[in-house]
Design a protein around this motif. Sequence first.
Motif, short mmCIF file in Angstrom:
data_model
loop_
_atom_site.label_atom_id
_atom_site.label_comp_id
_atom_site.label_asym_id
_atom_site.label_seq_id
_atom_site.Cartn_x
_atom_site.Cartn_y
_atom_site.Cartn_z
N THR A 139 0.85 -1.19 0.00
CA THR A 139 0.00 0.00 0.00
C THR A 139 0.89 1.24 0.00
N LEU A 140 0.41 2.28 -0.66
CA LEU A 140 1.10 3.57 -0.69
C LEU A 140 0.06 4.63 -0.37
N ALA A 141 0.32 5.39 0.68
CA ALA A 141 -0.67 6.36 1.15
C ALA A 141 -0.08 7.76 1.19
N LEU A 142 -0.89 8.73 0.76
CA LEU A 142 -0.55 10.16 0.84
C LEU A 142 -1.60 10.82 1.73
N ALA A 160 2.11 13.86 3.59
CA ALA A 160 3.11 12.95 4.14
C ALA A 160 2.88 11.56 3.55
N TRP A 161 3.96 10.79 3.39
CA TRP A 161 3.90 9.51 2.69
C TRP A 161 4.11 8.35 3.65
N GLN A 162 3.35 7.28 3.41
CA GLN A 162 3.51 6.05 4.19
C GLN A 162 3.42 4.85 3.25
N VAL A 163 4.35 3.91 3.43
CA VAL A 163 4.40 2.70 2.62
C VAL A 163 4.23 1.50 3.53
N THR A 164 3.44 0.54 3.09
CA THR A 164 3.38 -0.77 3.75
C THR A 164 3.87 -1.81 2.74
N GLU A 220 7.26 4.98 7.55
CA GLU A 220 6.88 6.39 7.56
C GLU A 220 7.97 7.18 6.84
N LEU A 221 7.61 7.86 5.74
CA LEU A 221 8.60 8.57 4.93
C LEU A 221 8.57 10.07 5.13
#
Length: 275
Positions: free
Chosen positions: A166-169, A174-178, A186-187
């Motif tokens: 998953t890629l969330a904005l 702010a960006w978060q990758v699972t 947490e990017l």
Amino acid sequence: MWDKPALLNWIANLLYAISMVVMLYAAVYVVVHLPIFPLREVKVDGELHHVSREQVKLIVAKHLKGNFFTLDLINARDAFEKLPWARSVSVRRRWPDKLEVVIEEHEALARWGSTALVNKQGELFHAASGSDLPVFYGPDNGVIEVASQYDSLNKVLQSANLEVATLALTPRRAWQVTTTNGIVLELGRVEMQPRLEKFANIYSSTLVGLNKKITYVDLRYPSGFAVRRPTAVVNTGKVASADGSQKAVEAVKPSASDSKAMKSDTVKKRTGTVT
């Protein structure tokens, strides 16, 4: 007026010309509507993986009305564009009895939450897919932004044998990758790729060798990152309640190495390694 033969001749010639045009138009109209110019073939081209022959036959039977000359090309194109997987469609006549249709299909890149699919151009479309696709999340105006970041971030993770699940904005950008193995990364809002490259290098060289499961990594520190590992259940027991009954409970006792790893939630790993 009647004593001006030149003017009368000019008016007569004009009326004669108009009548000839009208007669010619009527003749052409009758001819093109005769059943002597039937549309005998519809040829569909394109790299089609989702548009089926049955769907094409249904459109031809329901929407392609008229002969070679009278077929409405705009309506024909609109009918094909209503196919869920059709991204763009072009139609043209080919003498004497053929209609050529070229369909460009959507190439699914990811899912947009649970509501739609995202193609490789960052466009949303609604279709059914059984493919194992990553899932994107973000504000309504962030589809193209998320899609454009996916390839570069996923390539970095693939260098560490990881992939984006998953890629969330967030609304704050702010960006978060699972990852597919359950690691949440947490990017932050800036320098996402350098931060991820730092993690991928350390993961490949150090973290994998520790053979310890990781659930969360905070990469927003300027010179390192913090790692969280799951707490392990080591035994169960029973305790007496106030009414004299007994209830089963789980006792959690992290090992020395686990305790050290859990402390990494609150401290920065300035060396980029985990002990």
